[in-house]
Design a protein around this motif. Structure first.
Motif, PDB file in Angstrom:
ATOM      1  N   ASP A   1      24.310  37.037  38.259  1.00 30.51           N
ATOM      2  CA  ASP A   1      23.478  36.185  36.812  1.00 30.51           C
ATOM      3  C   ASP A   1      24.461  36.639  35.916  1.00 30.51           C
ATOM      4  OD1 ASP A   1      22.643  39.181  37.607  1.00 30.51           O
ATOM      5  OD2 ASP A   1      21.303  38.935  36.315  1.00 30.51           O
ATOM      6  N   HIS A   2      25.697  37.931  36.007  1.00 33.50           N
ATOM      7  CA  HIS A   2      26.485  37.668  34.752  1.00 33.50           C
ATOM      8  C   HIS A   2      27.578  37.511  34.551  1.00 33.50           C
ATOM      9  CE1 HIS A   2      23.125  39.206  32.331  1.00 33.50           C
ATOM     10  NE2 HIS A   2      21.905  39.689  33.800  1.00 33.50           N
ATOM     11  N   TYR A   3      28.534  37.792  36.033  1.00 33.78           N
ATOM     12  CA  TYR A   3      29.648  38.113  35.970  1.00 33.78           C
ATOM     13  C   TYR A   3      30.604  37.077  37.056  1.00 33.78           C
ATOM     14  CZ  TYR A   3      29.307  42.339  32.949  1.00 33.78           C
ATOM     15  OH  TYR A   3      28.632  42.535  32.523  1.00 33.78           O
ATOM     16  N   LEU A   4      31.295  36.451  37.623  1.00 27.27           N
ATOM     17  CA  LEU A   4      31.525  35.630  37.588  1.00 27.27           C
ATOM     18  C   LEU A   4      32.822  36.115  38.275  1.00 27.27           C
ATOM     19  CD1 LEU A   4      30.938  32.770  39.436  1.00 27.27           C
ATOM     20  CD2 LEU A   4      32.770  31.548  37.521  1.00 27.27           C
ATOM     21  N   VAL A   5      32.662  35.850  39.859  1.00 27.21           N
ATOM     22  CA  VAL A   5      33.886  36.969  40.008  1.00 27.21           C
ATOM     23  C   VAL A   5      35.641  35.985  41.022  1.00 27.21           C
ATOM     24  CG1 VAL A   5      34.156  38.837  42.737  1.00 27.21           C
ATOM     25  CG2 VAL A   5      31.855  38.832  41.018  1.00 27.21           C
ATOM     26  N   GLU A   6      36.361  36.584  40.810  1.00 27.38           N
ATOM     27  CA  GLU A   6      36.974  36.056  41.742  1.00 27.38           C
ATOM     28  C   GLU A   6      37.857  37.462  42.075  1.00 27.38           C
ATOM     29  OE1 GLU A   6      39.765  32.375  39.887  1.00 27.38           O
ATOM     30  OE2 GLU A   6      38.195  33.358  38.134  1.00 27.38           O
ATOM     31  N   ILE A   7      38.690  37.205  43.248  1.00 23.04           N
ATOM     32  CA  ILE A   7      39.472  38.326  43.570  1.00 23.04           C
ATOM     33  C   ILE A   7      41.318  37.273  44.438  1.00 23.04           C
ATOM     34  CG2 ILE A   7      40.388  39.896  45.675  1.00 23.04           C
ATOM     35  CD1 ILE A   7      37.463  40.803  44.555  1.00 23.04           C
ATOM     36  N   ILE A   8      42.145  37.632  43.873  1.00 25.22           N
ATOM     37  CA  ILE A   8      43.310  36.708  43.352  1.00 25.22           C
ATOM     38  C   ILE A   8      44.238  37.791  43.850  1.00 25.22           C
ATOM     39  CG2 ILE A   8      42.763  35.753  41.510  1.00 25.22           C
ATOM     40  CD1 ILE A   8      45.297  37.133  39.980  1.00 25.22           C
ATOM     41  N   ASP A   9      45.801  37.180  44.718  1.00 26.12           N
ATOM     42  CA  ASP A   9      46.933  37.631  44.575  1.00 26.12           C
ATOM     43  C   ASP A   9      47.325  38.007  43.400  1.00 26.12           C
ATOM     44  OD1 ASP A   9      49.476  37.880  44.925  1.00 26.12           O
ATOM     45  OD2 ASP A   9      49.670  37.226  47.070  1.00 26.12           O
ATOM     46  N   PRO A  10      47.173  39.663  43.072  1.00 22.45           N
ATOM     47  CA  PRO A  10      47.855  39.645  42.342  1.00 22.45           C
ATOM     48  C   PRO A  10      49.290  39.640  42.041  1.00 22.45           C
ATOM     49  CG  PRO A  10      47.591  42.356  43.023  1.00 22.45           C
ATOM     50  CD  PRO A  10      47.719  40.922  44.393  1.00 22.45           C
ATOM     51  N   ASP A  11      50.095  38.756  42.791  1.00 19.61           N
ATOM     52  CA  ASP A  11      51.482  38.454  42.645  1.00 19.61           C
ATOM     53  C   ASP A  11      51.250  36.884  42.503  1.00 19.61           C
ATOM     54  OD1 ASP A  11      52.689  41.075  43.004  1.00 19.61           O
ATOM     55  OD2 ASP A  11      52.448  40.410  44.719  1.00 19.61           O
ATOM     56  N   THR A  12      51.140  36.211  43.445  1.00 21.47           N
ATOM     57  CA  THR A  12      50.785  34.922  43.174  1.00 21.47           C
ATOM     58  C   THR A  12      49.445  34.091  41.819  1.00 21.47           C
ATOM     59  OG1 THR A  12      49.337  34.095  45.040  1.00 21.47           O
ATOM     60  CG2 THR A  12      51.793  34.807  45.573  1.00 21.47           C
ATOM     61  N   GLY A  13      48.220  35.338  42.008  1.00 20.27           N
ATOM     62  CA  GLY A  13      47.310  34.463  41.188  1.00 20.27           C
ATOM     63  C   GLY A  13      46.761  33.587  41.745  1.00 20.27           C
ATOM     64  N   ARG A  14      46.675  33.003  42.847  1.00 20.82           N
ATOM     65  CA  ARG A  14      46.115  32.611  43.966  1.00 20.82           C
ATOM     66  C   ARG A  14      44.866  33.562  44.560  1.00 20.82           C
ATOM     67  NH1 ARG A  14      50.858  29.427  44.816  1.00 20.82           N
ATOM     68  NH2 ARG A  14      51.479  30.770  47.118  1.00 20.82           N
ATOM     69  N   PRO A  15      43.786  32.646  45.015  1.00 21.96           N
ATOM     70  CA  PRO A  15      42.613  32.859  45.252  1.00 21.96           C
ATOM     71  C   PRO A  15      42.635  33.385  46.438  1.00 21.96           C
ATOM     72  CG  PRO A  15      42.074  31.176  45.812  1.00 21.96           C
ATOM     73  CD  PRO A  15      43.517  31.182  44.594  1.00 21.96           C
ATOM     74  N   VAL A  16      42.463  34.460  46.817  1.00 17.84           N
ATOM     75  CA  VAL A  16      42.539  35.440  48.681  1.00 17.84           C
ATOM     76  C   VAL A  16      41.447  35.008  49.224  1.00 17.84           C
ATOM     77  CG1 VAL A  16      44.064  37.030  47.541  1.00 17.84           C
ATOM     78  CG2 VAL A  16      41.918  37.479  48.355  1.00 17.84           C
ATOM     79  N   PRO A  17      41.271  35.212  50.567  1.00 18.45           N
ATOM     80  CA  PRO A  17      39.967  34.345  51.671  1.00 18.45           C
ATOM     81  C   PRO A  17      39.181  36.069  51.354  1.00 18.45           C
ATOM     82  CG  PRO A  17      41.901  34.207  52.997  1.00 18.45           C
ATOM     83  CD  PRO A  17      42.537  34.917  51.526  1.00 18.45           C
ATOM     84  N   GLU A  18      38.155  35.010  51.483  1.00 16.67           N
ATOM     85  CA  GLU A  18      36.727  36.745  51.343  1.00 16.67           C
ATOM     86  C   GLU A  18      37.210  37.457  52.183  1.00 16.67           C
ATOM     87  OE1 GLU A  18      32.059  35.870  50.013  1.00 16.67           O
ATOM     88  OE2 GLU A  18      32.979  35.615  51.604  1.00 16.67           O
ATOM     89  N   GLY A  19      36.715  38.994  52.032  1.00 12.96           N
ATOM     90  CA  GLY A  19      37.357  40.404  52.783  1.00 12.96           C
ATOM     91  C   GLY A  19      37.870  40.575  52.387  1.00 12.96           C
ATOM     92  N   GLU A  20      39.156  39.973  51.939  1.00 16.19           N
ATOM     93  CA  GLU A  20      40.400  40.287  51.701  1.00 16.19           C
ATOM     94  C   GLU A  20      41.128  41.168  50.515  1.00 16.19           C
ATOM     95  OE1 GLU A  20      44.878  37.949  52.115  1.00 16.19           O
ATOM     96  OE2 GLU A  20      43.269  37.158  53.749  1.00 16.19           O
ATOM     97  N   GLU A  21      41.519  42.004  50.555  1.00  8.53           N
ATOM     98  CA  GLU A  21      42.160  42.985  48.981  1.00  8.53           C
ATOM     99  C   GLU A  21      43.202  42.257  48.058  1.00  8.53           C
ATOM    100  OE1 GLU A  21      42.368  47.190  48.719  1.00  8.53           O
ATOM    101  OE2 GLU A  21      44.374  46.557  48.275  1.00  8.53           O
ATOM    102  N   GLY A  22      42.303  42.205  47.197  1.00  5.11           N
ATOM    103  CA  GLY A  22      42.923  41.569  45.666  1.00  5.11           C
ATOM    104  C   GLY A  22      42.801  42.197  45.025  1.00  5.11           C
ATOM    105  N   GLU A  23      43.334  41.640  43.186  1.00  6.60           N
ATOM    106  CA  GLU A  23      43.241  41.919  42.208  1.00  6.60           C
ATOM    107  C   GLU A  23      41.318  41.261  41.418  1.00  6.60           C
ATOM    108  OE1 GLU A  23      46.044  41.214  39.327  1.00  6.60           O
ATOM    109  OE2 GLU A  23      45.387  42.124  37.493  1.00  6.60           O
ATOM    110  N   LEU A  24      40.633  41.765  41.976  1.00  9.70           N
ATOM    111  CA  LEU A  24      39.412  41.124  40.516  1.00  9.70           C
ATOM    112  C   LEU A  24      39.408  40.119  39.363  1.00  9.70           C
ATOM    113  CD1 LEU A  24      36.162  41.549  40.792  1.00  9.70           C
ATOM    114  CD2 LEU A  24      36.115  44.106  39.428  1.00  9.70           C
ATOM    115  N   VAL A  25      39.134  39.388  39.397  1.00  8.20           N
ATOM    116  CA  VAL A  25      38.722  38.619  38.448  1.00  8.20           C
ATOM    117  C   VAL A  25      38.189  38.715  38.246  1.00  8.20           C
ATOM    118  CG1 VAL A  25      39.784  36.480  37.187  1.00  8.20           C
ATOM    119  CG2 VAL A  25      41.619  37.659  38.437  1.00  8.20           C
ATOM    120  N   LEU A  26      37.392  38.922  36.069  1.00  6.89           N
ATOM    121  CA  LEU A  26      36.166  38.289  36.313  1.00  6.89           C
ATOM    122  C   LEU A  26      35.779  37.230  35.060  1.00  6.89           C
ATOM    123  CD1 LEU A  26      34.542  42.039  36.071  1.00  6.89           C
ATOM    124  CD2 LEU A  26      33.938  40.379  37.912  1.00  6.89           C
ATOM    125  N   THR A  27      34.780  36.738  34.966  1.00  3.87           N
ATOM    126  CA  THR A  27      34.432  35.446  34.055  1.00  3.87           C
ATOM    127  C   THR A  27      33.305  36.153  33.323  1.00  3.87           C
ATOM    128  OG1 THR A  27      35.767  34.137  34.873  1.00  3.87           O
ATOM    129  CG2 THR A  27      33.596  33.621  33.650  1.00  3.87           C
TER     130      THR A  27
END
Ligand code: DLL
Length: 520
Positions: free
Chosen positions: A347-373
């Protein structure tokens, strides 16, 4: 491990003194709303009267600093973009809101945030102009990807106030976060931001069973670091007796722990282990001589093995607490009594997980860099902020019944990883191996040096006293065991140095685990 929905609960999740290891029939204590602590979002007088409040996030600081779905008549907004929130909602409800209304709430708050920053933050005004974007182009949560990712470097480049989205008069607090290089990041808070950040801490503490009557010793730094003051305010909101001990002065910490019968502590995991060493040196038993039952450990990466060690030493439950200054500080994601992943407060943060190299979203369950809004920050909202932290989202819901998704324990920061003989190594992996081995003590350090053209990694680790039994072959055998375990898990074979307890430098805050002396 069993973890029951809170509807099956009713008791303290960690009865005093009971061993943690076999008592994981977890229960929640979502009581703080009933006691007048608010659902993360209220105005000042509601807190005083214990009135229930809406899911919105209004504050009393003027119309242009309002966010979300409150029903302020003065607020100038497009009602087609907001969801109705006619019924007051307490944390217990918000934490279990179905995904559809939760996402509708997120969208409304995102749209509100976007409208505000596009109009009033110098940085975002420029972004919207450069990218030819207008706020009305954001009609789905996925539209967030129309915006560029932002980084710590952006914050530094626009230091001190290029991200400020409210008039200076509405700012009531500054925190900063210092990296290893350059200017700190300046993070501004309005009164509403401080309120919401404290409410989130109260939510986290209530979720894990803290309640009025508890004595809370806050053993992290007060001052520019968010861990001290934000936790302090949250604990007070929940009605705990707060001891603002701050970090350091371990003798004094022990005195406070004993004299006031502290039941709940907040500290870094490395300091929790150090404190145990000092307690034992003083001839004290962490289980018998203290009244502790809960610890909140966070602010630095640590393994589940370290948590288990902390729990076993003190005979308590220790909960992982994640946050970063840029997103209010602590209280962003927190473990529930299941202790399996950290609920990120959506309710306070929007979550994305991205591939740190490409910046593209990774599928749920896959590790990547946490991006928050941030969805409810007023003074300095950040959209698509690259945290640098590596994690993944649990695809399955939590047995506790909370609908806010879980993040895996942080593996570390993207920039914590080092390359050794061509292999990517995470210090957290080495820690996991070490802390899971009987005989290993409570502190370690990884030192990287260069001998000629060759990199050398040395793991310096404190071990239990009993290993120094006068037999060199025993020690050498243990050393080989450690080396083999590290090799099996991390694919590298470091040199291992075994040390007596207390040999390595201690910090009372965030520990420095890797000394990379290769460039020096
Ligand atoms: O460390 C806020 C905080 C205070 C969190 C107290 C928890 C408790 P910063 O100093 O800005 O803010 O550092 C944020 O610390 O991006 C992570 O890399 C790391 N970090 C924080 N909590 C955890 C955790 C505070 N539980 C940075 N596990 C983050 C792993 C963590 N890393």
């Amino acid at each position: 491990m069993a973890c029951f929905p809170s509807s099956m609960s009713g008791t303290d999740p960690m009865p005093g003194g009971e061993s943690h290891a076999h008592t994981r029939a977890h229960t929640d204590t979502p009581t703080h709303n009933q006691k007048g602590i608010r659902g993360g979002t209220a105005t000042g007088d509601a807190a005083d009267t214990g009135r229930a409040v809406t899911t919105g996030t209004a504050t009393g600081t003027g119309t242009n600093s309002r966010i979300g779905t409150d029903s302020s008549p003065t607020h100038d907004r497009d009602t087609t973009n907001t969801i109705a929130a006619p019924e007051p909602m307490a944390d217990a409800e918000i934490e279990r809101l179905d995904r559809a209304p939760l996402e509708a709430l997120q969208l409304a708050r995102l749209q509100e945030t976007i409208r505000r920053v596009a109009a009033s933050s110098p940085f975002y005004r420029q972004v919207f102009s450069d990218e030819h974007l207008t706020p009305d182009q954001f009609t789905h949560l996925d539209d967030i990807r129309k915006l560029p990712l932002i980084t710590k470097e952006d914050l530094r480049a626009h230091y001190p106030d290029g991200f400020l989205a409210v008039p200076r008069e509405e700012v009531v607090r500054l925190h900063t976060s210092t990296g290893t290089t350059g200017k700190p990041k300046a993070i501004f808070f309005t009164r509403g931001d401080v309120d919401r950040a404290s409410d989130l801490i109260a939510r986290c503490m209530a979720m894990t069973g803290a309640h009025p009557g508890d004595v809370f010793q806050n053993m992290v730094g007060y001052g520019l670091f968010t861990g001290g003051l934000i936790f302090h305010y949250g604990a007070e909101k929940l009605g705990l007796m707060v001891i603002p001990a701050s970090a350091g002065n371990t003798e004094r910490q022990l005195e406070l722990l004993r004299d006031f019968g502290t039941t709940v502590v907040h500290l870094t995991p490395s300091y929790a282990l150090y404190l145990a060493d000092v307690l034992e040196q003083e001839g004290l038993d962490p289980q018998k001589d203290l009244k502790l039952r809960l610890a909140y450990i966070g602010a630095e990466p640590h393994s589940d093995e370290t948590r288990t060690k902390v729990e076993a030493i003190y005979g308590i439950r220790a909960y992982n607490s994640y946050g970063l200054s840029e997103m209010n500080g602590p209280g962003v994601a927190f473990e529930c009594p299941c202790q399996d992943g950290l609920h990120i407060w959506e309710d306070h943060y929007l979550v994305e997980i991205i591939d740190p190299d490409t910046g593209r979203p990774v599928p749920e369950g896959e590790e990547g860099e946490l991006v928050l809004t941030s969805l409810t920050r007023e003074a300095m909202p950040l959209l698509r902020y690259r945290t640098g932290d590596l994690t993944y989202i649990y695809p399955e819901p939590c047995p506790c019944g909370r609908t806010h998704r879980r993040l895996a324990r942080m593996r570390g920061r993207v920039d914590d990883m080092f390359i050794y003989h061509g292999v990517n190594v995470f210090p957290s992996e080495i820690e996991r191996v070490l802390m899971g081995m009987p005989g290993i003590g409570r502190n370690y350090q990884i030192v990287l040096t260069r001998e000629g053209s060759r990199d050398v990694m040395q793991v310096r680790v404190e071990v239990e006293r009993y290993l120094f039994d006068g037999s060199l072959p025993h020690l050498q055998q243990f050393q080989r065991q450690v080396q083999e375990k590290v090799k099996a898990a991390c694919l590298v074979r470091p040199r291992i140095e075994l040390l007596e307890a207390g040999s390595l430098p201690r910090t009372t805050g965030k520990a420095t685990r890797v000394l990379d002396q290769r460039q020096v």
